[in-house]
Design a protein around this motif. Structure first.
Motif, PDB file in Angstrom:
ATOM      1  N   THR A 277     -64.842 122.508  -3.003  1.00 27.11           N
ATOM      2  CA  THR A 277     -65.777 123.692  -3.063  1.00 27.11           C
ATOM      3  C   THR A 277     -66.940 123.712  -2.130  1.00 27.11           C
ATOM      4  O   THR A 277     -67.264 122.589  -1.527  1.00 27.11           O
ATOM      5  CB  THR A 277     -66.010 123.904  -4.357  1.00 27.11           C
ATOM      6  OG1 THR A 277     -66.938 122.715  -4.805  1.00 27.11           O
ATOM      7  CG2 THR A 277     -65.255 124.185  -5.441  1.00 27.11           C
TER       8      THR A 277
ATOM      9  N   SER B 241     -61.531 133.509   3.513  1.00 34.02           N
ATOM     10  CA  SER B 241     -60.275 133.253   2.659  1.00 34.02           C
ATOM     11  C   SER B 241     -58.978 133.743   3.002  1.00 34.02           C
ATOM     12  O   SER B 241     -59.007 134.964   3.487  1.00 34.02           O
ATOM     13  CB  SER B 241     -60.842 133.980   1.261  1.00 34.02           C
ATOM     14  OG  SER B 241     -59.857 133.724   0.403  1.00 34.02           O
TER      15      SER B 241
ATOM     16  N   GLU C  77     -71.207 131.022   2.309  1.00 33.15           N
ATOM     17  CA  GLU C  77     -70.655 132.293   2.063  1.00 33.15           C
ATOM     18  C   GLU C  77     -69.739 132.541   3.167  1.00 33.15           C
ATOM     19  O   GLU C  77     -68.595 133.263   3.223  1.00 33.15           O
ATOM     20  CB  GLU C  77     -71.573 133.185   1.845  1.00 33.15           C
ATOM     21  CG  GLU C  77     -72.142 133.452   0.436  1.00 33.15           C
ATOM     22  CD  GLU C  77     -71.048 133.487  -0.622  1.00 33.15           C
ATOM     23  OE1 GLU C  77     -70.040 134.138  -0.458  1.00 33.15           O
ATOM     24  OE2 GLU C  77     -71.326 132.799  -1.709  1.00 33.15           O
TER      25      GLU C  77
ATOM     26  N   HIS D  60     -61.586 131.633  -1.316  1.00 26.58           N
ATOM     27  CA  HIS D  60     -62.602 132.342  -2.272  1.00 26.58           C
ATOM     28  C   HIS D  60     -63.859 131.173  -2.551  1.00 26.58           C
ATOM     29  O   HIS D  60     -64.751 131.626  -2.742  1.00 26.58           O
ATOM     30  CB  HIS D  60     -62.261 133.443  -2.716  1.00 26.58           C
ATOM     31  CG  HIS D  60     -61.639 132.866  -4.135  1.00 26.58           C
ATOM     32  ND1 HIS D  60     -60.414 132.509  -4.290  1.00 26.58           N
ATOM     33  CD2 HIS D  60     -62.128 132.714  -5.392  1.00 26.58           C
ATOM     34  CE1 HIS D  60     -59.990 131.925  -5.348  1.00 26.58           C
ATOM     35  NE2 HIS D  60     -61.322 131.982  -5.866  1.00 26.58           N
TER      36      HIS D  60
ATOM     37  N   ARG E 171     -66.612 131.067   3.055  1.00 29.70           N
ATOM     38  CA  ARG E 171     -65.656 131.417   2.175  1.00 29.70           C
ATOM     39  C   ARG E 171     -65.210 132.913   2.302  1.00 29.70           C
ATOM     40  O   ARG E 171     -64.304 133.475   1.764  1.00 29.70           O
ATOM     41  CB  ARG E 171     -66.556 131.791   0.834  1.00 29.70           C
ATOM     42  CG  ARG E 171     -67.125 130.596   0.006  1.00 29.70           C
ATOM     43  CD  ARG E 171     -67.695 131.003  -1.279  1.00 29.70           C
ATOM     44  NE  ARG E 171     -68.344 129.998  -2.004  1.00 29.70           N
ATOM     45  CZ  ARG E 171     -68.743 130.483  -3.214  1.00 29.70           C
ATOM     46  NH1 ARG E 171     -68.849 131.579  -3.964  1.00 29.70           N
ATOM     47  NH2 ARG E 171     -69.419 129.380  -3.987  1.00 29.70           N
TER      48      ARG E 171
END
Ligand SMILES: Cc1cc2nc3c(=O)[nH]c(=O)nc-3n(C[C@H](O)[C@H](O)[C@H](O)COP(=O)(O)OP(=O)(O)OC[C@H]3O[C@@H](n4cnc5c(N)ncnc54)[C@H](O)[C@@H]3O)c2cc1C
Length: 392
Positions: free
Chosen positions: A187, A197, A191, A225, A194
């Motif tokens: 994880t 994605s 951002e 994401h 992410r």
């Protein structure tokens, strides 16, 4: 595999082989494995493809039941396997169901008694026998001369593996090497990453502890994401989960895994000289096949920088990792029953005669590519055969 090899070894003898599973339907992991296609084994399986306990133990067990024997075993049951360019073997039907159905058919043919929906919570020695206990009368009436624990680890608990096997092993005085989720996505709270994605690209990942490189993996990388996934991320994840924060774990990505700094520098220089108006973004997308959306985000993150700095970052880009998705989505469990307490030729406990182990419950975890099933097939075959042999 364990029950089948035990029954084949039994060959007409009167002992009963009982296969117990807590789930009504057995083999859940076979069905979901390899994106439901079940990557049964690999073209080349070496002890170096595994982490965990001592590698000569793993080598010995793999030699006792090789990938070739796995391919023949399934072939004889009518499951043809096909080799893919990555070295992975899948059933030609591209369905894990074929693999599972063949195994279940063979247990039926061999007269193996299958008890499903039976949760074993404890096993105790009672004279020359083991008494199995569970939540109902059914379990506590079970007495066995030999017990083989193949309860898996802690990964994907909804498939039935919730760690009860570790508790049973512990109750017999076995050491459980610290467990951690392995082959699990990572994880991030970044951002920018992410936002990419869905983008996949080939990447080399390096894992560092206290600034020293400890592991490297190459393969397909997927932005998601929540962070990072894909085979290369899953392969490196066990190093992250096994490291303590005080060890300063760090992951770096090379987004051009076949390049080195000097070679890439001179190629870019030449391209710039040939056409000074071409933008770096265009060169990276068109000549190096990097996805446009990735290059945009990457260059923005790199900031106003020299070509040299950008090259360095492309080849050694720190990824801010905040953790792992965990057992819920881990394909395997690192850690488990300590191999030092298991006989390598039989998989029998060195502490409790008559108790055996096979599969993921042991302190062995493989990388992506059919290695974990091969470990389960090999250790299962060794344990099944040895347990029955010792009865005679
Ligand atoms: C999503 C996913 C994809 C994967 N893909 C691949 C792949 O393509 N190739 C590969 O090589 N590996 C793959 N793996 C890993 C592989 O599936 C496992 O390593 C392998 O299944 C381990 O086999 P096992 O028999 O030791 O344990 P498991 O397959 O976990 O089986 C353990 C069994 O024991 C039963 N059980 C547990 N506790 C009890 C209890 N107390 N009482 C009664 N029954 C109990 C469970 O119900 C379960 O059926 C994948 C794993 C996952 C989760």
């Amino acid at each position: 595999m364990t029950a089948i090899q035990a029954a084949r070894q039994n060959d007409g003898e009167s002992s009963t082989i009982l296969l117990i599973d807590r789930r009504q339907k057995i083999g859940a992991k076979i069905l979901i494995s390899g994106g439901t296609r079940c990557n049964v084994t690999n073209r080349e399986v070496l002890s170096s493809d595994y982490q965990g306990g001592v590698s000569h133990f793993v080598k010995h067990v793999l030699e006792a039941f090789t990938p070739r024997e796995t391919i023949d075993f399934f072939g004889q049951m009518g499951v043809e396997l096909v080799l893919e360019p990555t070295g992975k073997y899948f059933p030609t039907t591209h369905s894990g169901k074929t693999v599972l159905e063949a195994l279940v058919r063979e247990t039926e043919r061999l007269g193996i008694e299958l008890k499903t929906g039976v949760v074993i919570t404890g096993v105790e020695k009672e004279g020359n026998f083991f008494r199995l206990s569970g939540k109902s009368e059914t379990e506590s009436s079970l007495l066995a001369k030999k017990v083989i624990l193949t309860t898996g680890g802690l990964s994907y608990p909804e498939t039935g593996s919730d760690g009860t096997g570790f508790q049973i092993a512990r109750s017999f005085g076995h050491t459980i090497v610290d467990t951690a989720p392995a082959l699990t996505p990572l994880t991030t709270d970044d951002e920018d990453w992410r936002s990419l994605s869905g983008i996949t690209l080939p990447v080399k990942l390096s894992f560092y502890k206290q600034n020293r490189k400890k592991a490297e993996a190459r393969g397909s990388f997927l932005f998601t994401h929540f962070g990072f996934s894909g085979p290369v991320v899953l392969d490196i994840s066990r190093h992250w989960t096994k490291a303590g924060l005080q060890e300063e774990p760090r992951v770096e990505a090379s987004f051009l895994p076949d390049q080195n700094e000097a070679a890439l520098g001179s190629v870019l220089e030449k391209k710039k000289n040939a056409n000074p108006h071409r933008k770096l973004k265009t060169v990276l997308c068109e000549d190096f096949s990097l996805p446009a959306r990735f290059v945009e985000v990457f260059l923005r993150k790199a900031g106003v920088s020299t070509d040299k700095k950008i090259i360095r970052l492309l080849l050694n880009c720190p990824l801010r990792v905040t953790g792992v998705v965990g057992y819920k989505k881990a394909e395997v469990t690192a850690g488990g029953v300590d191999l030092k307490e298991v006989n390598v030729s039989t998989m029998e406990s060195r502490k409790v005669p008559g108790l055996y182990f096979a599969g993921e419950i042991l302190d062995v975890d493989g990388r992506i590519g059919g290695f974990n099933f091969q470990w389960a097939w090999s250790s299962g075959a060794v344990a099944g055969r040895a347990a029955v042999k010792s009865l005679s």
